[in-house]
Design an enzyme around this catalytic site. Structure first.
Site, PDB file in Angstrom:
ATOM      1  N   SER A   1     -10.971   6.665   8.880  1.00 25.95           N
ATOM      2  CA  SER A   1      -9.919   6.079   9.116  1.00 25.95           C
ATOM      3  C   SER A   1      -8.817   7.205  10.128  1.00 25.95           C
ATOM      4  O   SER A   1      -7.910   7.025  10.356  1.00 25.95           O
ATOM      5  CB  SER A   1      -9.116   5.652   7.916  1.00 25.95           C
ATOM      6  OG  SER A   1      -8.894   6.983   7.051  1.00 25.95           O
ATOM      7  N   ASN A   2      -9.352   8.503   9.814  1.00 26.03           N
ATOM      8  CA  ASN A   2      -8.529   9.406  10.633  1.00 26.03           C
ATOM      9  C   ASN A   2      -9.275  10.540  10.728  1.00 26.03           C
ATOM     10  O   ASN A   2      -9.981  11.089   9.645  1.00 26.03           O
ATOM     11  CB  ASN A   2      -7.216   9.745   9.728  1.00 26.03           C
ATOM     12  CG  ASN A   2      -6.015  10.629  10.564  1.00 26.03           C
ATOM     13  OD1 ASN A   2      -6.338  11.539  11.219  1.00 26.03           O
ATOM     14  ND2 ASN A   2      -4.869   9.964  10.646  1.00 26.03           N
TER      15      ASN A   2
ATOM     16  N   LYS B   1       0.043  -0.339  17.963  1.00 28.34           N
ATOM     17  CA  LYS B   1      -1.011  -0.162  17.078  1.00 28.34           C
ATOM     18  C   LYS B   1      -1.194  -1.455  16.456  1.00 28.34           C
ATOM     19  O   LYS B   1      -0.384  -2.216  15.945  1.00 28.34           O
ATOM     20  CB  LYS B   1      -0.628   0.823  15.939  1.00 28.34           C
ATOM     21  CG  LYS B   1      -1.715   0.972  15.035  1.00 28.34           C
ATOM     22  CD  LYS B   1      -1.601   1.979  13.812  1.00 28.34           C
ATOM     23  CE  LYS B   1      -2.677   2.190  12.841  1.00 28.34           C
ATOM     24  NZ  LYS B   1      -4.083   2.554  13.360  1.00 28.34           N
TER      25      LYS B   1
ATOM     26  N   HIS C   1       3.837   3.849  12.769  1.00 30.87           N
ATOM     27  CA  HIS C   1       3.009   4.030  13.861  1.00 30.87           C
ATOM     28  C   HIS C   1       3.747   3.370  15.153  1.00 30.87           C
ATOM     29  O   HIS C   1       4.676   2.763  14.845  1.00 30.87           O
ATOM     30  CB  HIS C   1       1.817   3.555  13.562  1.00 30.87           C
ATOM     31  CG  HIS C   1       0.683   4.290  12.856  1.00 30.87           C
ATOM     32  ND1 HIS C   1       0.809   4.351  11.387  1.00 30.87           N
ATOM     33  CD2 HIS C   1      -0.248   5.418  13.204  1.00 30.87           C
ATOM     34  CE1 HIS C   1      -0.235   4.991  10.903  1.00 30.87           C
ATOM     35  NE2 HIS C   1      -0.889   5.644  11.955  1.00 30.87           N
ATOM     36  N   HIS C   2       3.501   3.783  16.353  1.00 24.30           N
ATOM     37  CA  HIS C   2       3.770   3.156  17.493  1.00 24.30           C
ATOM     38  C   HIS C   2       3.699   1.741  17.585  1.00 24.30           C
ATOM     39  O   HIS C   2       2.914   1.213  16.713  1.00 24.30           O
ATOM     40  CB  HIS C   2       2.971   3.770  18.545  1.00 24.30           C
ATOM     41  CG  HIS C   2       1.604   3.693  18.385  1.00 24.30           C
ATOM     42  ND1 HIS C   2       0.732   2.779  19.161  1.00 24.30           N
ATOM     43  CD2 HIS C   2       0.659   4.569  18.237  1.00 24.30           C
ATOM     44  CE1 HIS C   2      -0.542   2.851  18.911  1.00 24.30           C
ATOM     45  NE2 HIS C   2      -0.476   4.139  18.322  1.00 24.30           N
TER      46      HIS C   2
END
Length: 225
Positions: free
Chosen positions: A103-104, A137, A133-134
């Site tokens: 996930s990251n 996403k 988030h932006h």
């Protein structure tokens, strides 16, 4: 190594740059060149040591199926597809392919996972996660937020962990874990300032999996890359 980067977005482009900086040869395919995973053929993959996917959930599933069906190796930083994980594990086992997913891929978030695990051991606390988030996403909650929730529920299976998601501005990623009781509040906060940390982690994962077979969550192998 020869790495195939799938996706020419902001993160995919940075992955290609980091891979070259680390001395690897790189090929890059955008969505139009690889629509429906049509470019992931046996002759193409025979030349590739590992593919790295930063696309979208639908494309990532198609790319994993194509790579694993041919016994290839792929690192997937795309999120929002984990309902297909069992299928991918079975395919990798059957065809002797390799998959690292996460996930990251940033070191900072891996430390956040560890700290959250420690926080979850506190008795008498309620837990809450916030992520921002932006606006572009696609998935909400974020894969990182869902992983943080799992870290907590692995320690406290009965915990009711709410996740609040925001999509605003151009935030790379902000995750906040809160633990509250009647007398105290603990808060863990991580903000990604650059996508470079994701790219570096993904390339290191690709280097690590280059001669292996199997399926791994990046969180479980982070200490080895």
């Amino acid at each position: 190594m020869l790495m195939l980067v799938l996706g020419k977005g902001k993160t995919g482009s940075l992955v290609a740059q980091v891979a070259r900086e680390r001395g690897h040869s790189v090929r890059v395919l955008d969505f139009h060149e690889n629509q429906g995973a049509r470019a992931l053929t046996a002759p193409t993959l025979a030349q590739i040591d590992v593919a790295i996917d930063f696309t979208n959930p639908e494309a990532a599933v198609e790319n994993m199926r194509a790579c694993l069906a041919l016994g290839g190796r792929i690192v997937v930083g795309t999120t929002g597809w984990l309902d297909k994980l069992d299928e991918m594990k079975a395919l990798a086992a059957r065809k002797e392919g390799a998959l690292v997913y996460g996930s990251n891929f940033s070191q900072g978030v891996q430390e956040l996972f560890r700290l959250t695990g420690q926080l979850a051991k506190l008795d008498g606390f309620r837990f809450h996660i916030e992520e921002t988030h932006h606006t572009a996403k696609l998935d909400a909650p974020s894969g990182t937020a869902l992983s943080l929730k799992k870290v907590i529920t692995d320690v406290r299976p009965d915990a009711d962990v709410e996740i609040a998601s925001k999509r605003e501005g151009d935030h790379v990623g902000i995750h906040v874990v809160k633990a509250r009781c009647e007398t105290d509040v603990f808060e863990l906060r991580h903000e990604a300032l650059s996508r470079r940390a994701f790219a570096e982690g993904a390339v290191k994962a690709a280097e690590w999996v280059g001669s292996k077979k199997g399926v791994w969550d990046f969180r479980d192998i982070f200490d080895q890359v």
